[in-house]
Design an enzyme around this catalytic site. Structure first.
Site: not given
Length: 343
Positions: A64, A173, A201-202, A312
């Site tokens: 992603h 990420d 995606e998140e 994150h």
């Protein structure tokens, strides 16, 4: 691995729903190597790379493009900005962090009420996002509105640093997964393969759902980044995975029970490629495998991830050797799936 490419990927802002800059960078890297590069209506990048042979099994590799961030919801009379989260972010790490508005390119900092103005309970409490604000140095609301609009996305402003062993950057990420896929597309492949670089995606695995439906694969490898909790004061049984121990192979998370044969074969591929692999020792989180595996009539799916501390946040930490382990594991596993060796 091309670390300069990874640096450019990580420093490019791409909060969920605003992945265009990342997508443009990926296209610029792969356009001369892929046989087909298409962008769908969701913003996903769907890539086909012809290999030396036609595959026995149709395989999709997916990563992603988006990262977590914030969205402006209100401009206060003093010119500070109220925001909400885009993706899951730990409130404990927000206060005092530098951010960048993705459209206007203004920098700002998250502020909270000074500690000397808080009562005892207030000083001990983690402030809510409602109690924070972004200060961009505006004089007042009118001044802020010259450059900022409600709905503008906001990214962490993190630097990229590396030494012989480690990488510190925002958005590993899943820009690390994107880097692995780009490396594969640039190389000679033994079999035809499909690659997707997906959006959102998140915020609910949205892009992968439509991209996988379009590709309609039989097998899928999700190349991800996952939380490592190998830090002080965390019991070994709760550390999930560890830096320096290689690629992380998932058996289950909150969205997916992974294909058991692919789980076994992923470890075998790592061993045969002479790199390390480890199990993700927690049933936690989730990734695009959750929607890819249930697409159409079902897709046999495995996730291979890079262990990463402080996920994150503006300063995530990973090891270079683990990234190499992910790339080599994915490459050999993909070859064996496409060849029909794994049935």
């Amino acid at each position: 691995m091309d670390m300069e490419l990874l640096k450019r990927l990580c420093l490019t802002d791409g909060v969920s729903s605003d992945e265009g800059r990342v997508r443009d960078l990926v296209i610029s890297e792969i356009k001369d190597f892929a046989d087909s590069v298409e962008t769908d209506s969701s913003g996903n990048l769907i890539v086909f790379k012809k290999g030396a042979q036609r595959p026995k099994n149709k395989l999709l590799l997916s990563a992603h493009m988006d990262e977590v961030g914030f969205i402006v919801t209100y401009i206060n009379s003093d010119g500070t900005l109220k925001v909400d989260e885009v993706g899951g972010i730990d409130r404990r790490i927000i206060a005092g962090k530098r951010v960048r508005l993705c459209t206007s390119k203004l920098s700002g900092v998250f502020g909270i009420k000074p500690t000397h103005l808080c009562d005892k309970d207030g000083r001990a409490k983690i402030p809510s996002l409602h109690d924070m604000y972004i200060d961009i140095g505006a004089l007042d609301k009118a001044d802020a509105e010259k450059n900022v609009t409600v709905g503008e996305l906001v990214s962490f402003e993190g630097r990229y640093e590396e030494n012989e062993q480690s990488i510190i950057a925002k958005a590993l990420d899943d820009r690390a997964g994107c880097a692995v896929l780009i490396e594969m597309i640039k190389s000679e492949l033994p079999y035809d393969m499909y690659f997707t670089f997906v959006v959102q995606e998140e915020v609910g695995l949205r892009g992968a759902k439509t991209a996988a439906y379009t590709v309609d694969p039989e097998f899928a490898i999700v190349v991800e980044t996952t939380t490592a909790a190998d830090i002080p004061n965390v019991d070994e049984s709760r550390q999930v995975c560890r830096l320096g121990k290689g690629a992380v192979i998932s058996f289950m998370d909150r969205r997916t029970l992974y294909d058991k044969e692919l789980y076994r074969q992923a470890f075998k591929a790592a061993s045969d490629a002479c790199v390390s692999a480890q199990a993700k020792q927690a049933v936690a989180g989730g990734n695009d495998a959750g929607v890819i595996s249930t697409t159409r009539g079902g897709v046999r799916t495995i996730a291979v991830s890079l262990p990463c501390r402080y996920l994150h946040s503006p300063h995530t930490v990973s090891h270079k050797a683990d990234l190499v382990a992910v790339e080599k594991t994915v490459r050999l596993l993909a070859e064996r799936i496409a060849s029909g060796e794994i049935a």
